[in-house]
Design a protein around this motif. Structure first.
Motif, PDB file in Angstrom:
ATOM      1  N   THR A 161       1.155  -1.096  -0.219  1.00 32.12           N
ATOM      2  CA  THR A 161       0.170   0.107   0.001  1.00 32.12           C
ATOM      3  C   THR A 161       0.912   1.394   0.051  1.00 32.12           C
ATOM      4  O   THR A 161       1.756   1.112   0.855  1.00 32.12           O
ATOM      5  CB  THR A 161      -0.888   0.208   1.005  1.00 32.12           C
ATOM      6  OG1 THR A 161      -1.906  -1.281   1.097  1.00 32.12           O
ATOM      7  CG2 THR A 161      -1.384   1.229   1.551  1.00 32.12           C
ATOM      8  N   GLU A 162       0.707   2.098  -0.929  1.00 30.49           N
ATOM      9  CA  GLU A 162       1.779   3.082  -1.254  1.00 30.49           C
ATOM     10  C   GLU A 162       0.720   4.686  -0.870  1.00 30.49           C
ATOM     11  O   GLU A 162      -0.672   4.644  -1.464  1.00 30.49           O
ATOM     12  CB  GLU A 162       2.373   3.390  -1.837  1.00 30.49           C
ATOM     13  CG  GLU A 162       3.368   4.390  -2.489  1.00 30.49           C
ATOM     14  CD  GLU A 162       3.832   4.767  -3.767  1.00 30.49           C
ATOM     15  OE1 GLU A 162       4.568   6.140  -4.379  1.00 30.49           O
ATOM     16  OE2 GLU A 162       4.204   3.417  -4.609  1.00 30.49           O
ATOM     17  N   ILE A 163       0.865   5.622  -0.371  1.00 33.47           N
ATOM     18  CA  ILE A 163       0.379   6.650  -0.134  1.00 33.47           C
ATOM     19  C   ILE A 163       1.366   7.721  -0.462  1.00 33.47           C
ATOM     20  O   ILE A 163       2.159   7.850  -0.263  1.00 33.47           O
ATOM     21  CB  ILE A 163      -0.527   6.840   1.297  1.00 33.47           C
ATOM     22  CG1 ILE A 163      -0.836   5.839   1.876  1.00 33.47           C
ATOM     23  CG2 ILE A 163      -1.354   8.420   1.777  1.00 33.47           C
ATOM     24  CD1 ILE A 163      -1.769   5.881   3.661  1.00 33.47           C
ATOM     25  N   ARG A 164       1.104   8.521  -1.439  1.00 30.80           N
ATOM     26  CA  ARG A 164       1.608   9.559  -2.108  1.00 30.80           C
ATOM     27  C   ARG A 164       1.278  11.370  -1.187  1.00 30.80           C
ATOM     28  O   ARG A 164       0.094  10.972  -1.382  1.00 30.80           O
ATOM     29  CB  ARG A 164       2.188   9.453  -2.915  1.00 30.80           C
ATOM     30  CG  ARG A 164       2.744  10.296  -3.966  1.00 30.80           C
ATOM     31  CD  ARG A 164       3.743  10.061  -3.905  1.00 30.80           C
ATOM     32  NE  ARG A 164       5.134  10.838  -4.856  1.00 30.80           N
ATOM     33  CZ  ARG A 164       6.671   9.948  -4.770  1.00 30.80           C
ATOM     34  NH1 ARG A 164       6.630  10.097  -3.680  1.00 30.80           N
ATOM     35  NH2 ARG A 164       7.371  11.314  -5.848  1.00 30.80           N
ATOM     36  N   LEU A 165       2.541  11.743  -1.165  1.00 28.85           N
ATOM     37  CA  LEU A 165       1.621  13.217  -0.431  1.00 28.85           C
ATOM     38  C   LEU A 165       2.896  14.505  -0.869  1.00 28.85           C
ATOM     39  O   LEU A 165       4.115  13.959  -1.151  1.00 28.85           O
ATOM     40  CB  LEU A 165       2.680  13.124   0.703  1.00 28.85           C
ATOM     41  CG  LEU A 165       1.776  12.257   1.867  1.00 28.85           C
ATOM     42  CD1 LEU A 165       1.727  11.281   2.471  1.00 28.85           C
ATOM     43  CD2 LEU A 165       2.276  13.330   3.864  1.00 28.85           C
ATOM     44  N   LYS A 166       2.244  14.812  -1.582  1.00 35.02           N
ATOM     45  CA  LYS A 166       3.333  16.270  -2.097  1.00 35.02           C
ATOM     46  C   LYS A 166       2.342  17.227  -1.773  1.00 35.02           C
ATOM     47  O   LYS A 166       1.750  17.529  -2.217  1.00 35.02           O
ATOM     48  CB  LYS A 166       2.880  16.416  -3.416  1.00 35.02           C
ATOM     49  CG  LYS A 166       3.429  17.316  -4.640  1.00 35.02           C
ATOM     50  CD  LYS A 166       2.280  17.550  -6.029  1.00 35.02           C
ATOM     51  CE  LYS A 166       2.986  18.270  -6.620  1.00 35.02           C
ATOM     52  NZ  LYS A 166       4.112  18.716  -7.023  1.00 35.02           N
ATOM     53  N   PHE A 167       3.816  18.071  -0.859  1.00 37.46           N
ATOM     54  CA  PHE A 167       3.350  19.724  -1.097  1.00 37.46           C
ATOM     55  C   PHE A 167       3.038  20.191  -1.455  1.00 37.46           C
ATOM     56  O   PHE A 167       3.911  20.836  -2.588  1.00 37.46           O
ATOM     57  CB  PHE A 167       4.786  20.210   0.070  1.00 37.46           C
ATOM     58  CG  PHE A 167       4.681  21.504  -0.175  1.00 37.46           C
ATOM     59  CD1 PHE A 167       4.469  21.489   1.894  1.00 37.46           C
ATOM     60  CD2 PHE A 167       5.472  22.179   0.091  1.00 37.46           C
ATOM     61  CE1 PHE A 167       4.842  22.418   2.284  1.00 37.46           C
ATOM     62  CE2 PHE A 167       5.335  23.770   0.355  1.00 37.46           C
ATOM     63  CZ  PHE A 167       4.900  23.713   1.913  1.00 37.46           C
TER      64      PHE A 167
END
Length: 180
Positions: A161-167
């Motif tokens: 499971t991959e959660i991607r966070l972008k500032f």
């Protein structure tokens, strides 16, 4: 007396299982109430956001961490402190963008999906979208506007499971109207 204690088990495990099952019932009800997976995903994100907005106060009080200096430090605190504190796991921080404004949290297991299989016809459902909303809400309260989304999900047949966070940007403290 000792037999009762043995029968009760670890209260944290019991609470975790109760939360997982309750969350499953909530998602099942949302699937019944809304027409499509995208609407369910939005509701889960909204619920998570509202939780994150409130949870950050508890986190800051319990974790005793200072202000993060950059997004990399924020990523480490999220993975090593927040996930450990609230979900009992430590995701791997990985896949940094070259500009340092985007990263992934890799989860080998997800306690929300412990007893779950996606129902047929719901391949667009992001079952754990509550986590994305909670991260977005908590980070907004510490003046970070971020985009949070699932890239991979074990429930959909992926290996991890991959959660991607972008500032996106740093938010300025808002002063209420009339108060200068």
């Amino acid at each position: 007396m000792s037999r009762q204690a043995n029968r009760a088990g670890d209260p944290r495990k019991v609470n975790g299982e109760l939360f997982t099952l309750t969350y499953g019932a909530l998602v099942a009800q949302l699937i019944k109430d809304y027409e499509n997976d995208e609407q369910v995903n939005k509701q889960l994100d909204k619920m998570g956001y509202n939780m994150g907005v409130r949870l950050i106060e508890d986190f800051l009080a319990r974790a005793n961490t200072g202000r993060c200096n950059d997004f990399r430090e924020t990523a480490d605190v999220i993975a090593k402190v927040a996930f450990k504190l609230y979900l009992g796991l430590t995701p791997v921080v990985s896949n940094w963008s070259t500009t340092g404004d985007e990263f992934s949290l890799l989860l080998e297991s997800n306690p929300l999906t412990e007893f779950v299989e996606l129902p047929p016809g719901h391949s667009n459902l992001n079952y754990s979208n509550l986590l994305c909303g909670a991260l977005r809400g908590a980070l907004e309260m510490v003046q970070m506007d971020v985009d949070v989304r699932f890239v991979q999900d074990i429930l959909k047949g992926d290996n991890i499971t991959e959660i991607r966070l972008k500032f996106i940007k740093r938010l300025e403290d808002a002063v209420p109207v009339g108060e200068d």
